[in-house]
Design a protein around this motif. Structure first.
Motif, PDB file in Angstrom:
ATOM      1  N   SER A 107      -7.059  -4.973  -7.056  1.00  0.00           N
ATOM      2  CA  SER A 107      -6.352  -4.282  -5.979  1.00  0.00           C
ATOM      3  C   SER A 107      -6.164  -5.247  -4.817  1.00  0.00           C
ATOM      4  CB  SER A 107      -7.139  -3.049  -5.531  1.00  0.00           C
ATOM      5  OG  SER A 107      -8.424  -3.430  -5.086  1.00  0.00           O
ATOM      6  N   LEU A 108      -5.260  -4.888  -3.916  1.00  0.00           N
ATOM      7  CA  LEU A 108      -5.024  -5.737  -2.745  1.00  0.00           C
ATOM      8  C   LEU A 108      -6.210  -5.640  -1.796  1.00  0.00           C
ATOM      9  CD1 LEU A 108      -1.273  -4.829  -2.099  1.00  0.00           C
ATOM     10  CD2 LEU A 108      -2.173  -6.816  -3.304  1.00  0.00           C
ATOM     11  N   LYS A 109      -6.518  -6.745  -1.149  1.00  0.00           N
ATOM     12  CA  LYS A 109      -7.659  -6.792  -0.245  1.00  0.00           C
ATOM     13  C   LYS A 109      -7.243  -6.409   1.176  1.00  0.00           C
ATOM     14  CE  LYS A 109      -9.975  -8.328  -3.721  1.00  0.00           C
ATOM     15  NZ  LYS A 109     -10.837  -7.392  -4.485  1.00  0.00           N
ATOM     16  N   GLU A 110      -8.175  -5.765   1.879  1.00  0.00           N
ATOM     17  CA  GLU A 110      -7.877  -5.331   3.244  1.00  0.00           C
ATOM     18  C   GLU A 110      -7.554  -6.516   4.147  1.00  0.00           C
ATOM     19  OE1 GLU A 110      -9.834  -2.620   6.838  1.00  0.00           O
ATOM     20  OE2 GLU A 110     -10.798  -2.712   4.858  1.00  0.00           O
ATOM     21  N   ALA A 111      -8.163  -7.670   3.856  1.00  0.00           N
ATOM     22  CA  ALA A 111      -7.912  -8.853   4.669  1.00  0.00           C
ATOM     23  C   ALA A 111      -6.455  -9.313   4.566  1.00  0.00           C
ATOM     24  CB  ALA A 111      -8.837  -9.987   4.240  1.00  0.00           C
ATOM     25  N   ASP A 112      -5.826  -9.014   3.405  1.00  0.00           N
ATOM     26  CA  ASP A 112      -4.440  -9.431   3.202  1.00  0.00           C
ATOM     27  C   ASP A 112      -3.443  -8.384   3.665  1.00  0.00           C
ATOM     28  OD1 ASP A 112      -5.303 -11.810   1.962  1.00  0.00           O
ATOM     29  OD2 ASP A 112      -5.558 -10.764   0.060  1.00  0.00           O
ATOM     30  N   THR A 113      -3.860  -7.135   3.684  1.00  0.00           N
ATOM     31  CA  THR A 113      -2.924  -6.062   3.985  1.00  0.00           C
ATOM     32  C   THR A 113      -3.178  -5.376   5.327  1.00  0.00           C
ATOM     33  OG1 THR A 113      -4.277  -4.369   2.910  1.00  0.00           O
ATOM     34  CG2 THR A 113      -2.739  -5.593   1.516  1.00  0.00           C
ATOM     35  N   GLY A 114      -4.416  -5.456   5.801  1.00  0.00           N
ATOM     36  CA  GLY A 114      -4.745  -4.791   7.048  1.00  0.00           C
ATOM     37  C   GLY A 114      -4.957  -3.307   6.905  1.00  0.00           C
ATOM     38  N   VAL A 115      -4.925  -2.783   5.670  1.00  0.00           N
ATOM     39  CA  VAL A 115      -5.160  -1.356   5.429  1.00  0.00           C
ATOM     40  C   VAL A 115      -6.333  -1.201   4.457  1.00  0.00           C
ATOM     41  CG1 VAL A 115      -2.797  -0.639   5.896  1.00  0.00           C
ATOM     42  CG2 VAL A 115      -3.422  -1.337   3.599  1.00  0.00           C
ATOM     43  N   PRO A 116      -7.095  -0.113   4.579  1.00  0.00           N
ATOM     44  CA  PRO A 116      -8.339   0.020   3.822  1.00  0.00           C
ATOM     45  C   PRO A 116      -8.184   0.503   2.386  1.00  0.00           C
ATOM     46  CG  PRO A 116      -8.051   1.915   5.254  1.00  0.00           C
ATOM     47  CD  PRO A 116      -6.917   0.975   5.551  1.00  0.00           C
ATOM     48  N   TYR A 117      -6.951   0.772   1.921  1.00  0.00           N
ATOM     49  CA  TYR A 117      -6.831   1.371   0.596  1.00  0.00           C
ATOM     50  C   TYR A 117      -5.772   0.685  -0.250  1.00  0.00           C
ATOM     51  CZ  TYR A 117      -5.503   4.631  -3.104  1.00  0.00           C
ATOM     52  OH  TYR A 117      -5.213   5.177  -4.315  1.00  0.00           O
ATOM     53  N   SER A 118      -6.154   0.392  -1.483  1.00  0.00           N
ATOM     54  CA  SER A 118      -5.226  -0.062  -2.506  1.00  0.00           C
ATOM     55  C   SER A 118      -5.749   0.494  -3.816  1.00  0.00           C
ATOM     56  CB  SER A 118      -5.171  -1.595  -2.564  1.00  0.00           C
ATOM     57  OG  SER A 118      -4.252  -2.032  -3.547  1.00  0.00           O
ATOM     58  N   PRO A 119      -4.899   1.116  -4.624  1.00  0.00           N
ATOM     59  CA  PRO A 119      -5.383   1.813  -5.822  1.00  0.00           C
ATOM     60  C   PRO A 119      -6.076   0.902  -6.831  1.00  0.00           C
ATOM     61  CG  PRO A 119      -2.982   1.632  -5.829  1.00  0.00           C
ATOM     62  CD  PRO A 119      -3.443   1.207  -4.482  1.00  0.00           C
ATOM     63  N   ASP A 120      -7.175   1.393  -7.407  1.00  0.00           N
ATOM     64  CA  ASP A 120      -7.956   0.670  -8.403  1.00  0.00           C
ATOM     65  C   ASP A 120      -7.799   1.336  -9.764  1.00  0.00           C
ATOM     66  OD1 ASP A 120      -9.281  -1.433  -6.948  1.00  0.00           O
ATOM     67  OD2 ASP A 120     -10.451   0.124  -5.942  1.00  0.00           O
ATOM     68  N   GLY A 121      -8.354   0.678 -10.783  1.00  0.00           N
ATOM     69  CA  GLY A 121      -8.498   1.295 -12.088  1.00  0.00           C
ATOM     70  C   GLY A 121      -7.338   1.119 -13.040  1.00  0.00           C
ATOM     71  N   PHE A 122      -6.369   0.280 -12.721  1.00  0.00           N
ATOM     72  CA  PHE A 122      -5.260   0.052 -13.648  1.00  0.00           C
ATOM     73  C   PHE A 122      -4.811  -1.403 -13.565  1.00  0.00           C
ATOM     74  CE2 PHE A 122      -3.115   0.851  -9.676  1.00  0.00           C
ATOM     75  CZ  PHE A 122      -1.973   0.052  -9.708  1.00  0.00           C
ATOM     76  N   LYS A 123      -4.227  -1.867 -14.658  1.00  0.00           N
ATOM     77  CA  LYS A 123      -3.675  -3.217 -14.705  1.00  0.00           C
ATOM     78  C   LYS A 123      -2.175  -3.116 -14.482  1.00  0.00           C
ATOM     79  CE  LYS A 123      -3.348  -7.389 -17.577  1.00  0.00           C
ATOM     80  NZ  LYS A 123      -3.643  -7.986 -18.898  1.00  0.00           N
ATOM     81  N   GLY A 124      -1.735  -3.524 -13.311  1.00  0.00           N
ATOM     82  CA  GLY A 124      -0.321  -3.394 -12.997  1.00  0.00           C
ATOM     83  C   GLY A 124       0.025  -4.118 -11.724  1.00  0.00           C
ATOM     84  N   TRP A 125       1.136  -3.690 -11.118  1.00  0.00           N
ATOM     85  CA  TRP A 125       1.597  -4.289  -9.866  1.00  0.00           C
ATOM     86  C   TRP A 125       1.311  -3.336  -8.715  1.00  0.00           C
ATOM     87  CZ3 TRP A 125       4.939  -4.539 -14.214  1.00  0.00           C
ATOM     88  CH2 TRP A 125       5.151  -5.821 -14.734  1.00  0.00           C
ATOM     89  N   ARG A 126       1.099  -3.891  -7.538  1.00  0.00           N
ATOM     90  CA  ARG A 126       0.821  -3.079  -6.356  1.00  0.00           C
ATOM     91  C   ARG A 126       1.742  -3.493  -5.214  1.00  0.00           C
ATOM     92  NH1 ARG A 126      -3.423  -3.828  -9.494  1.00  0.00           N
ATOM     93  NH2 ARG A 126      -4.952  -2.155  -9.781  1.00  0.00           N
ATOM     94  N   LEU A 127       2.317  -2.516  -4.575  1.00  0.00           N
ATOM     95  CA  LEU A 127       3.185  -2.753  -3.429  1.00  0.00           C
ATOM     96  C   LEU A 127       2.330  -3.039  -2.197  1.00  0.00           C
ATOM     97  CD1 LEU A 127       6.027  -2.526  -2.015  1.00  0.00           C
ATOM     98  CD2 LEU A 127       5.455  -0.124  -1.631  1.00  0.00           C
ATOM     99  N   ASN A 128       2.652  -4.118  -1.498  1.00  0.00           N
ATOM    100  CA  ASN A 128       1.965  -4.408  -0.241  1.00  0.00           C
ATOM    101  C   ASN A 128       2.640  -3.593   0.859  1.00  0.00           C
ATOM    102  OD1 ASN A 128       0.936  -5.518   2.174  1.00  0.00           O
ATOM    103  ND2 ASN A 128       0.539  -7.470   1.169  1.00  0.00           N
ATOM    104  N   THR A 129       2.067  -2.443   1.152  1.00  0.00           N
ATOM    105  CA  THR A 129       2.707  -1.486   2.058  1.00  0.00           C
ATOM    106  C   THR A 129       2.788  -1.981   3.500  1.00  0.00           C
ATOM    107  OG1 THR A 129       0.567  -0.380   2.296  1.00  0.00           O
ATOM    108  CG2 THR A 129       2.095   0.516   0.671  1.00  0.00           C
ATOM    109  N   VAL A 130       1.963  -2.945   3.867  1.00  0.00           N
ATOM    110  CA  VAL A 130       2.037  -3.488   5.221  1.00  0.00           C
ATOM    111  C   VAL A 130       3.285  -4.352   5.393  1.00  0.00           C
ATOM    112  CG1 VAL A 130       0.955  -5.151   6.785  1.00  0.00           C
ATOM    113  CG2 VAL A 130      -0.404  -3.351   5.768  1.00  0.00           C
ATOM    114  N   LYS A 131       3.704  -5.000   4.311  1.00  0.00           N
ATOM    115  CA  LYS A 131       4.898  -5.837   4.370  1.00  0.00           C
ATOM    116  C   LYS A 131       6.175  -5.047   4.087  1.00  0.00           C
ATOM    117  CE  LYS A 131       2.509 -10.064   2.844  1.00  0.00           C
ATOM    118  NZ  LYS A 131       2.488 -11.126   1.807  1.00  0.00           N
ATOM    119  N   CYS A 132       6.040  -3.900   3.425  1.00  0.00           N
ATOM    120  CA  CYS A 132       7.221  -3.137   3.013  1.00  0.00           C
ATOM    121  C   CYS A 132       7.875  -2.452   4.205  1.00  0.00           C
ATOM    122  CB  CYS A 132       6.829  -2.091   1.957  1.00  0.00           C
ATOM    123  SG  CYS A 132       8.221  -1.075   1.432  1.00  0.00           S
TER     124      CYS A 132
END
Length: 467
Positions: free
Chosen positions: A371-396
């Motif tokens: 999952s994305l790290k809070e240090a990279d996104t500035g937000v405390p949550y990124s979904p876990d438990g799957f192998k896939g892609w994650r949207l960086n919502t701070v940059k979006c």
């Protein structure tokens, strides 16, 4: 695009790929009932009118997305910002906000090199479609999505017995009604101990979602109480204006998203009231409430997980789906199976959406368990438990350019060529890179925003080929 389709024959196109025999042979192996390519492209694909290349997997097993349920935790939405980009002080977010206009312009100029700025008519259209964006029909009536509008008479109010149909009959009933209300497709996930983890622990207002052995749905000051018999999660898709989608990320193009969000709550109210009229209850989640849409969209077969991360891509509508809504109900329904249409595999080699994400919110890397790290996104949550892609919502920046550039927007709808490309991709990924490059070179994705005003518009902005 029209010239391309008229000057390249089916046989010549296949020969150019080296597939005149092999491609058709592969299709025949996968679907032994087909004798030639005309039969392949004419195949109805079942009740949902799915194409021949869309395969079903076992319930709870989306083969295109690896899930480790032991790592999945119920998220607390009260700690998750819906649009973290807007208020983020992360350096990348700050830069993107300060340079939004020039970043947006750089993407639009891919299709319109001399485009400079939004016109007054573009801005007027944006303003009109924004007027009711995310309008909540419940609040003015003093109602909540959880309990519903409660305007439709119940069977008891009519001195009638409630509807009693089989799960198979019920899902056909809902599909028919949902299409009338404006939804594009409808699928169902059965809630079990694993999929219950996808329900938020708490809502944004701090109220907890709790399952109990009780008779009635109840909302208190601190809890949303759900009877345990509520185990059918409905997911329905909504097609946004097709021609305007292809003109994203311009302000005019974003009107497609605005318009969709103004219609979504209307459809949701009607769906909820229809279920009430049958003698059951639907717990509404049209705009992010109760659960994330992506997992249920994948598990129910509405579409596949793709490089977008949070958005599901469907075989029929590509990435033109806006606001995949959910509704938890006690109306017995037949679950639908997850699918494999080759979409996730195509995303592995395509990455067109990420290349044209001027804000760097989409990953160019392979799918990951990390999952994305809070240090990279500035937000405390990124979904876990799957192998896939994650949207960086701070940059979006919600510019929606990724939608316009997705090659699956044209698959199976505009011509034989697109049907063949999608079918070939589902069988073998060897040509995926070529297909993605061809899509980009031929500009099937985004279009010059100015051309929208020059053409006759479809009703509700939707090309009939997608209906």
């Amino acid at each position: 695009m029209g010239k391309f389709h008229h000057t390249v024959s089916r046989r010549d196109f296949m020969k150019g790929l080296g597939l005149s025999a092999a491609g058709l042979g592969a299709a025949t192996v996968a679907n032994p009932g087909f004798h030639d390519l005309d039969e392949v492209t004419a195949s109805a694909g079942g009740e949902l009118k799915r194409a021949w290349w869309v395969k079903e997997n076992d319930f709870g097993n989306p083969a295109t997305l690896e899930i480790d349920w032991s790592l999945v935790k119920r998220p607390d939405r009260s700690k998750i910002s819906t649009f973290p980009y807007r208020n983020s002080t992360h350096p990348t977010a700050v830069y993107n906000k300060e340079h939004f206009a020039e970043l947006q312009k750089s993407v639009i100029q891919h299709a319109a090199p001399d485009w400079e700025a939004d016109s007054i008519q573009d801005l007027a259209m944006s303003g009109a479609t924004l007027a009711l964006r995310f309008y909540n029909y419940y609040t003015p009536a003093g109602k909540t999505m959880f309990m519903g509008y409660q305007n439709s008479p119940t069977p008891a109010d009519r001195n009638m017995a409630r509807w009693e149909g089989s799960p198979e009959e019920n899902i056909r009933l809902l599909r028919h009604a949902s299409r009338f209300f404006g939804a594009s497709s409808l699928s169902v996930t059965l809630l079990d101990e694993d999929t219950k983890k996808l329900i938020f622990e708490k809502e944004s207002n701090g109220k907890a979602y709790v399952f109990r052995d009780v008779a009635d749905v109840e909302e208190t000051a601190t809890e949303y109480i759900i009877p345990n018999r509520f185990k059918y999660m409905i997911t329905w898709t909504h097609l946004q204006a097709t021609e305007l989608t292809l003109r994203e990320p311009s302000t005019l193009g974003q009107s497609a998203s605005n318009m969709a969000y103004s219609r979504l709550p209307f459809i949701s109210v009607q769906m909820q009231e229809f279920i009430r009229g049958l003698g059951y209850h639907g717990i509404n989640a049209w705009s992010g409430e109760m659960a994330s849409s992506n997992p249920f969209g994948v598990l129910s077969g509405a579409g596949e997980h793709g490089r977008f991360g949070f958005a599901v891509i469907t075989p029929e509508l590509g990435s033109m789906v806006r606001g995949m809504c959910r509704m938890l109900t006690d109306l017995p329904l037949e679950p639908t199976k997850p699918i494999d249409a080759g979409i996730s595999r195509f995303c592995l080699t395509c990455a067109t959406c990420a290349k044209f994400c001027a804000f760097g919110a989409l990953s160019l890397e392979d799918p990951s368990w990390e999952s994305l790290k809070e240090a990279d996104t500035g937000v405390p949550y990124s979904p876990d438990g799957f192998k896939g892609w994650r949207l960086n919502t701070v940059k979006c920046a919600n510019c929606t350019a990724c939608q316009a550039f997705c090659p699956f927007n044209s698959s199976g709808r505009s011509s034989f060529i697109h049907e063949f490309v999608a079918g070939t991709s589902s069988i073998t990924p060897i040509f995926n890179g070529f297909f993605a490059n061809m899509e980009e070179a031929m500009h099937y994705g985004n279009k010059d925003p100015r051309t929208w005003w020059e053409n006759e518009e479809y009703l509700y902005g939707i090309n009939p080929k997608f209906i």
